[in-house]
Design a protein around this motif. Sequence first.
Motif, short mmCIF file in Angstrom:
data_model
loop_
_atom_site.label_atom_id
_atom_site.label_comp_id
_atom_site.label_asym_id
_atom_site.label_seq_id
_atom_site.Cartn_x
_atom_site.Cartn_y
_atom_site.Cartn_z
N THR A 157 46.05 40.12 36.18
CA THR A 157 45.07 39.10 35.79
C THR A 157 44.59 38.29 36.98
O THR A 157 43.43 37.85 37.02
CB THR A 157 45.64 38.16 34.71
OG1 THR A 157 46.85 37.56 35.18
CG2 THR A 157 45.91 38.91 33.42
N SER A 158 45.45 38.08 37.96
CA SER A 158 45.03 37.36 39.17
C SER A 158 43.87 38.07 39.83
O SER A 158 42.91 37.42 40.30
CB SER A 158 46.21 37.26 40.15
OG SER A 158 45.78 36.76 41.40
N ALA A 159 43.91 39.39 39.87
CA ALA A 159 42.81 40.15 40.48
C ALA A 159 41.51 39.90 39.73
O ALA A 159 40.43 39.81 40.35
CB ALA A 159 43.13 41.64 40.48
N LEU A 160 41.57 39.77 38.41
CA LEU A 160 40.37 39.51 37.62
C LEU A 160 39.81 38.12 37.90
O LEU A 160 38.60 37.90 37.81
CB LEU A 160 40.67 39.68 36.14
CG LEU A 160 41.10 41.10 35.73
CD1 LEU A 160 41.57 41.12 34.28
CD2 LEU A 160 39.97 42.11 35.94
N LEU A 161 40.68 37.18 38.24
CA LEU A 161 40.24 35.85 38.64
C LEU A 161 39.66 35.86 40.06
O LEU A 161 38.71 35.13 40.35
CB LEU A 161 41.39 34.85 38.56
CG LEU A 161 41.86 34.46 37.16
CD1 LEU A 161 43.14 33.63 37.22
CD2 LEU A 161 40.77 33.70 36.41
N ARG A 162 40.23 36.68 40.92
CA ARG A 162 39.75 36.73 42.31
C ARG A 162 38.41 37.46 42.43
O ARG A 162 37.63 37.16 43.34
CB ARG A 162 40.79 37.43 43.19
CG ARG A 162 42.01 36.59 43.49
CD ARG A 162 43.05 37.36 44.29
NE ARG A 162 44.12 36.45 44.73
CZ ARG A 162 45.19 36.83 45.42
NH1 ARG A 162 45.35 38.11 45.75
NH2 ARG A 162 46.09 35.94 45.79
N ALA A 163 38.15 38.40 41.55
CA ALA A 163 36.92 39.20 41.65
C ALA A 163 36.31 39.42 40.28
O ALA A 163 36.17 40.55 39.82
CB ALA A 163 37.23 40.53 42.33
N PRO A 164 35.91 38.36 39.58
CA PRO A 164 35.43 38.51 38.21
C PRO A 164 34.17 39.35 38.10
O PRO A 164 34.03 40.15 37.17
CB PRO A 164 35.21 37.07 37.75
CG PRO A 164 35.02 36.29 39.01
CD PRO A 164 35.92 36.94 40.01
N LYS A 165 33.23 39.17 39.00
CA LYS A 165 31.98 39.91 38.90
C LYS A 165 32.16 41.39 39.22
O LYS A 165 31.44 42.24 38.71
CB LYS A 165 30.92 39.29 39.81
CG LYS A 165 30.48 37.91 39.37
CD LYS A 165 29.32 37.39 40.19
CE LYS A 165 28.91 36.00 39.73
NZ LYS A 165 28.49 35.98 38.31
#
Length: 428
Positions: A157-165
Amino acid sequence: MSGGIDRRGLIGGLAMGAGLAAAAPAYGKAAPRDPQAPLGDGAGDRAYSLDLLRRMAEPVLGRMARGVLQREWKPELSPTWDGRNPRVAYLEAFGRLIDGMAPWLALPDDPSAEGRLRATLRAQALASYANAVDPKSPDYLLWRGHGQALVDSAYFTSALLRAPKALWEPLDRVTKTRIVEEIKQLRRISPPYQNWLLFAAMNEAFLFAIGEDWDPMRVDLTIKKMLEWYVGDGWYGDGEHFHFDYYNSYVIHPMLAQILATLAAGKPSFNNLRVAEVLALETKRMQRYAENLERMIGPDGAYAAIGRSLTYRIAVHQPLGYLAWHGQLPATLPPGQVRAATTASQRRVFADPSNFDADGFLTIGFTRHQPSLGDIYSNAGSMYIASEGLLALGLAPSDPYWTTPPQSWTMRKAYAGEDFRKDYYVNY
C-alpha cells in the motif's frame, strides 16, 4: 471517519518524483573500491543505481505479470527458517520491490531507452497488482494465512501512496475493490508491540487516502506510541527498548513520515494529535538520523554491519534516499555528498555476482550469497527490501542530486586527513 473531507481525490496529490535515464553497467566479481579513487559523476552513479533496480525488478515483475512467478521461482529459505508457509515470500518480494520502485515508476514517459524500460516495468507492475489479488490467478498472494502478510501489505500500500497516478489510478475497478478487501481483512492480525504497529497504520492511511472507511485509532495510537518510544538523537526504540539495528531505516522513519504526510495532506480530525507539528518534528529527527547513517559509511563505501536483518543490504540507506526524493536533505548533507556515499555503498555491497542467483533473483546474504546470515524469518523474497535504498531514482536527471559534482563524505574526508564537520547530539 471522514470529517467532510473529499478523500477520494486525495491520493492523487501525494506522489513526488521526476525522470531518470541510464546506461547499464557491467557486473562481476570486483575488488574492494580504492578509498581514495576519484569519485564518479552523477550520470555514472545514476546509471549504476538504475541498472541495479532493473536487475532486481525484471525477474519478479516479468513473471508475476504473466502469472508464473510462483510456478517458476521457489525462493531460498534461511537455514533457520521457522516453518511458516514459504508462500509468504511472494508477497514479501512484490510488496518490498514495488515500494522501492514506486518513485521511479511515477516518472513521466519519454522515448529514451530508460523511458521504454520504465514503461515496460510499469505495465508489468500493474498486471502484477491485478494478479496479486485475483483468487483465480496462479500468483494470488498469501493474504489469508500467516501474520507476515500484515508486514508486506504495508509496503504494497505504501507504493500506491508513493505513486498513485502510476500504480493506483490505472487499476481497474475490480482490482481496486479486491485490494481494499484484502487490506481490510488484515485487521484480524494483532501486531506485535513494536515496529509492526506502523504496518497496520500504513494500511489505514492508504484507506483514508482513497476515501475508504478507515480506523483512525490504529493510526492515532501508533503515532503516539512511536513518539513515546523515541530515545533521542534521531533514533527510535523498536518497542519499549532500544535495538541497535537498522529498523529505523527499514521501517520506522520512512513509514512514520509517509503516514504523517498522508494525514497532513488530508487533514482528518483528531482529538489531540497535531499532525503538521509531529510531521515537522519527525522530519527533523529523520534528518538527524540520516546524518548518523552518512557518518557510518566508510571511505570505501562499506558500512557498519550491526543488528538483525543485515541481509536487507542497502535498504539501510532508505532515509537518505527518502529525504533526497522529497527535497529535504539537511544543509549538512549536500546532494553530491549523499549520492557519492550511497552509490559507493551500492557498489561495495553488490560487487560479488552471487548476490543474484543463476535466474537473476536476489539471494540471502550481505555482500554475497551468505545464507548463514539469514534470520528465522528470512527468505529470498525478504531481500527485495533492498530496492528501498534506490528511492533517489525518483528524482529527475536535472535535479541537483544527480548534477552536482561528487563530494567526499565524512569518513572519506576523515581518513584522508581532510577537515570534516564535527558532530554533536540534538535535543529534539
